[in-house]
Design a protein around this motif. Structure first.
Motif, PDB file in Angstrom:
ATOM      1  N   PRO A 122       0.821  -1.223   0.000  1.00  0.00           N
ATOM      2  CA  PRO A 122       0.000   0.000   0.000  1.00  0.00           C
ATOM      3  C   PRO A 122       0.853   1.270   0.000  1.00  0.00           C
ATOM      4  O   PRO A 122       0.512   2.263  -0.640  1.00  0.00           O
ATOM      5  CB  PRO A 122      -0.836  -0.115   1.272  1.00  0.00           C
ATOM      6  CG  PRO A 122      -0.960  -1.589   1.483  1.00  0.00           C
ATOM      7  CD  PRO A 122       0.365  -2.160   1.038  1.00  0.00           C
ATOM      8  N   HIS A 123       1.986   1.240   0.697  1.00  0.00           N
ATOM      9  CA  HIS A 123       2.877   2.407   0.731  1.00  0.00           C
ATOM     10  C   HIS A 123       3.459   2.679  -0.669  1.00  0.00           C
ATOM     11  O   HIS A 123       3.511   3.833  -1.112  1.00  0.00           O
ATOM     12  CB  HIS A 123       4.003   2.181   1.738  1.00  0.00           C
ATOM     13  CG  HIS A 123       4.958   3.332   1.820  1.00  0.00           C
ATOM     14  ND1 HIS A 123       4.624   4.536   2.405  1.00  0.00           N
ATOM     15  CD2 HIS A 123       6.227   3.467   1.366  1.00  0.00           C
ATOM     16  CE1 HIS A 123       5.651   5.357   2.315  1.00  0.00           C
ATOM     17  NE2 HIS A 123       6.640   4.732   1.690  1.00  0.00           N
TER      18      HIS A 123
ATOM     19  N   LYS B 194       0.817   4.151  -2.889  1.00  0.00           N
ATOM     20  CA  LYS B 194       0.614   5.565  -2.573  1.00  0.00           C
ATOM     21  C   LYS B 194       1.704   6.412  -3.225  1.00  0.00           C
ATOM     22  O   LYS B 194       1.428   7.500  -3.728  1.00  0.00           O
ATOM     23  CB  LYS B 194       0.611   5.772  -1.060  1.00  0.00           C
ATOM     24  CG  LYS B 194       0.311   7.188  -0.645  1.00  0.00           C
ATOM     25  CD  LYS B 194       0.276   7.320   0.863  1.00  0.00           C
ATOM     26  CE  LYS B 194       0.033   8.772   1.237  1.00  0.00           C
ATOM     27  NZ  LYS B 194       0.079   8.963   2.679  1.00  0.00           N
ATOM     28  N   ASP B 195       2.942   5.895  -3.232  1.00  0.00           N
ATOM     29  CA  ASP B 195       4.053   6.629  -3.854  1.00  0.00           C
ATOM     30  C   ASP B 195       3.817   6.880  -5.341  1.00  0.00           C
ATOM     31  O   ASP B 195       4.253   7.894  -5.879  1.00  0.00           O
ATOM     32  CB  ASP B 195       5.369   5.864  -3.685  1.00  0.00           C
ATOM     33  CG  ASP B 195       5.966   5.998  -2.301  1.00  0.00           C
ATOM     34  OD1 ASP B 195       5.498   6.855  -1.523  1.00  0.00           O
ATOM     35  OD2 ASP B 195       6.911   5.244  -1.994  1.00  0.00           O
TER      36      ASP B 195
ATOM     37  N   THR C  25      -4.470   4.200  -5.338  1.00  0.00           N
ATOM     38  CA  THR C  25      -5.029   3.630  -4.117  1.00  0.00           C
ATOM     39  C   THR C  25      -5.086   2.108  -4.278  1.00  0.00           C
ATOM     40  O   THR C  25      -5.089   1.596  -5.409  1.00  0.00           O
ATOM     41  CB  THR C  25      -6.455   4.153  -3.853  1.00  0.00           C
ATOM     42  OG1 THR C  25      -7.310   3.678  -4.897  1.00  0.00           O
ATOM     43  CG2 THR C  25      -6.497   5.666  -3.778  1.00  0.00           C
TER      44      THR C  25
END
Length: 77
Positions: free
Chosen positions: A53-54, A57-58, A62
């Motif tokens: 998820p990180h 996001k980068d 989503t």
């Protein structure tokens, strides 16, 4: 998601630059380009499954957007 265009593939570029290809060669070239596109989509979508998820996001996606893209068949842009 950005994808590499088969037209920019150097292996196919020289063939598509020719003006007069026989019909069978045109069909074969179209099929080769389609397979390259499909493979690129398949690999890109498979790579999305490995992102955290990180990391999503980068890159501005989503997890829901990634899931929606992953569920698409390879022949759908």
């Amino acid at each position: 998601m950005a994808q590499i265009s088969p037209a920019s593939d150097p292996r196919l570029e020289s063939l598509s630059a020719r003006q007069s290809l026989p019909l069978l060669a045109d069909v074969a070239l179209w099929m080769a380009a389609a397979v390259v596109k499909w493979d690129c989509r398949h690999r890109s979508r498979r790579a999305l499954t490995r992102l955290t998820p990180h990391q999503l996001k980068d890159i501005g996606i989503t997890p829901e957007m990634a899931d929606q893209e992953i569920r698409k068949p390879f022949w759908i842009p």
